[in-house]
Design an enzyme around this catalytic site. Structure first.
Site, PDB file in Angstrom:
ATOM      1  N   SER A   1      16.456  19.331   8.860  1.00  0.00           N
ATOM      2  CA  SER A   1      17.228  18.389   8.058  1.00  0.00           C
ATOM      3  C   SER A   1      17.091  17.009   8.674  1.00  0.00           C
ATOM      4  CB  SER A   1      18.704  18.797   8.019  1.00  0.00           C
ATOM      5  OG  SER A   1      19.504  17.812   7.395  1.00  0.00           O
ATOM      6  N   ARG A   2      17.385  15.974   7.883  1.00  0.00           N
ATOM      7  CA  ARG A   2      17.448  14.631   8.475  1.00  0.00           C
ATOM      8  C   ARG A   2      18.657  14.496   9.389  1.00  0.00           C
ATOM      9  NH1 ARG A   2      15.755  12.864   3.025  1.00  0.00           N
ATOM     10  NH2 ARG A   2      13.604  12.112   3.161  1.00  0.00           N
TER      11      ARG A   2
ATOM     12  N   HIS B   1       9.660  16.291  -3.132  1.00  0.00           N
ATOM     13  CA  HIS B   1       8.810  17.464  -2.973  1.00  0.00           C
ATOM     14  C   HIS B   1       7.382  17.124  -2.554  1.00  0.00           C
ATOM     15  CE1 HIS B   1      11.388  20.463  -5.527  1.00  0.00           C
ATOM     16  NE2 HIS B   1      11.986  20.049  -4.435  1.00  0.00           N
TER      17      HIS B   1
ATOM     18  N   LYS C   1      11.180  24.593  -7.634  1.00  0.00           N
ATOM     19  CA  LYS C   1      10.919  23.948  -8.923  1.00  0.00           C
ATOM     20  C   LYS C   1      11.950  22.839  -9.136  1.00  0.00           C
ATOM     21  CE  LYS C   1      14.632  25.545 -10.844  1.00  0.00           C
ATOM     22  NZ  LYS C   1      15.677  24.534 -11.133  1.00  0.00           N
TER      23      LYS C   1
ATOM     24  N   ARG D   1      22.882  13.608  -8.005  1.00  0.00           N
ATOM     25  CA  ARG D   1      21.437  13.452  -8.182  1.00  0.00           C
ATOM     26  C   ARG D   1      21.016  13.651  -9.640  1.00  0.00           C
ATOM     27  NH1 ARG D   1      18.662  18.059  -8.917  1.00  0.00           N
ATOM     28  NH2 ARG D   1      19.719  20.033  -8.502  1.00  0.00           N
TER      29      ARG D   1
ATOM     30  N   ASP E   1      15.644  20.103 -14.100  1.00  0.00           N
ATOM     31  CA  ASP E   1      16.566  21.089 -13.555  1.00  0.00           C
ATOM     32  C   ASP E   1      16.799  22.273 -14.477  1.00  0.00           C
ATOM     33  OD1 ASP E   1      18.541  21.025 -11.035  1.00  0.00           O
ATOM     34  OD2 ASP E   1      17.711  19.022 -11.346  1.00  0.00           O
TER      35      ASP E   1
END
Length: 330
Positions: A37-38, A80, A98, A166, A179
């Protein structure tokens, strides 16, 4: 559980990564051995929840980890391409959530990189790998339905305006299409063997992403498809495939482990298949990936990379018809 055991690194500790890891650990022999993770704190919290051995505070550290065999890219769509290329450059095969990328150009970059390196890359469209979809596939291959004439599928969830931020953000490739609509579109593409024509109409949010769409398609053998999605309401999320000799009906939440019913032309139920479990469906794509990786394959026959690319091209076309563009696409 019979699939080979491999060691996974998870890139991005979000909700889908949590569901995927829970399914992996519950029903396969594979394990997540590293999380990246960041935020090191977020990585460590994820690791503690799932018994993961190593936590990394950057994605670069994750993909460089020698203790993983593959990377599951679970970041937002908008990231991605960057994250899949990072993993591939480090020599790691990738399972990319996806939608594979924001657009077809980015998908082509990832696919080209994987092929140049001879590394396995698969789109994590989990529905394609589920047992009840294999039943649909076998019925199509065996001609059980006669000539296919129509496919219908919808996917609507109440996710806007009070859902994840988002989904409203163009810079994060938000909207219903990537989505939600991707599920009926991918399903219809699989059933019809491609599209010869695509016509879309829909509405946009005040932020400029799509709130929902209806997509009419024609297959290469003149079958029609009616596909819909919205993030403004919960819809039945059902699917059907109709042919000259009968039809298949899949209950609501068609994209999850489910029941498939074979109905004759007089509306009588002839047969049915019930999935062994409706839990942990995300594990099937991971098990298929482990089989492919162990066998030295570079892509999946159930969802080839060229098909992933073609579906991304179709999503681009639909966005163009709706007037949706993401910042920085080029």
């Amino acid at each position: 559980m019979d699939a080979p055991a491999i060691r996974w690194g998870v890139l991005g500790p979000g909700g889908i990564a949590r569901d995927w890891t829970a399914a992996l650990h519950a029903t396969t022999a594979s394990r997540v051995t590293a999380i990246g993770s960041r935020s090191l704190d977020r990585a460590q919290a994820f690791a503690a929840d799932f018994g993961v051995e190593r936590s990394h505070g950057s994605y670069a550290e994750l993909v460089a980890d020698d203790g993983i065999d593959a990377v599951y890219v679970a970041s937002p769509h908008s990231e991605h391409r960057e994250h899949a290329l990072l993993a591939l450059a480090a020599g790691k095969p990738v399972l990319v959530e996806k939608a594979f990328t924001r657009n077809a150009a980015e998908a082509a970059d990832v696919i080209d990189s994987a092929r140049e390196r001879g590394l396995l890359a698969v789109e994590a469209m989990w529905t394609r790998f589920l047992p009840h979809i294999d039943v649909v596939r076998r019925c199509l291959e065996d001609g059980v339905l006669g000539d296919i004439r129509a496919v219908e599928a919808d996917h609507g969830q109440l996710l806007y305006p009070d859902g994840p931020r988002r989904l409203a953000a163009p810079e994060l490739a938000g909207g219903a299409l990537l989505d939600l609509a991707i599920y009926p579109i991918s399903f219809a593409y699989f059933v019809l063997g491609g599209f010869a024509a695509v016509q879309a109409t829909g509405t946009l949010t005040e932020t400029g992403v799509d709130a929902g769409e209806t997509v009419a398609v024609v297959g290469p053998r003149d079958a029609i498809g009616t596909l819909g999605s919205t993030m403004l309401a919960k819809t039945p999320c059902a699917a059907s495939v109709s042919g000259t000799a009968g039809r298949l009906e899949i209950d609501g939440w068609f994209y999850q482990p489910n029941t498939v019913r074979l109905i004759d032309t007089d509306d009588r139920e002839l047969d049915r298949y019930d999935s062994p479990s409706r839990e942990h469906g995300l594990a099937y794509e991971a098990a298929e990936f482990a089989r492919l990786l162990t066998a030295g394959k570079s892509e999946s026959d159930l969802l080839p990379l060229d098909e992933t690319l073609r579906i991304m091209q179709i999503l681009d076309d639909i966005r163009a018809q709706l007037g949706v563009a993401f910042p920085g696409e080029g």
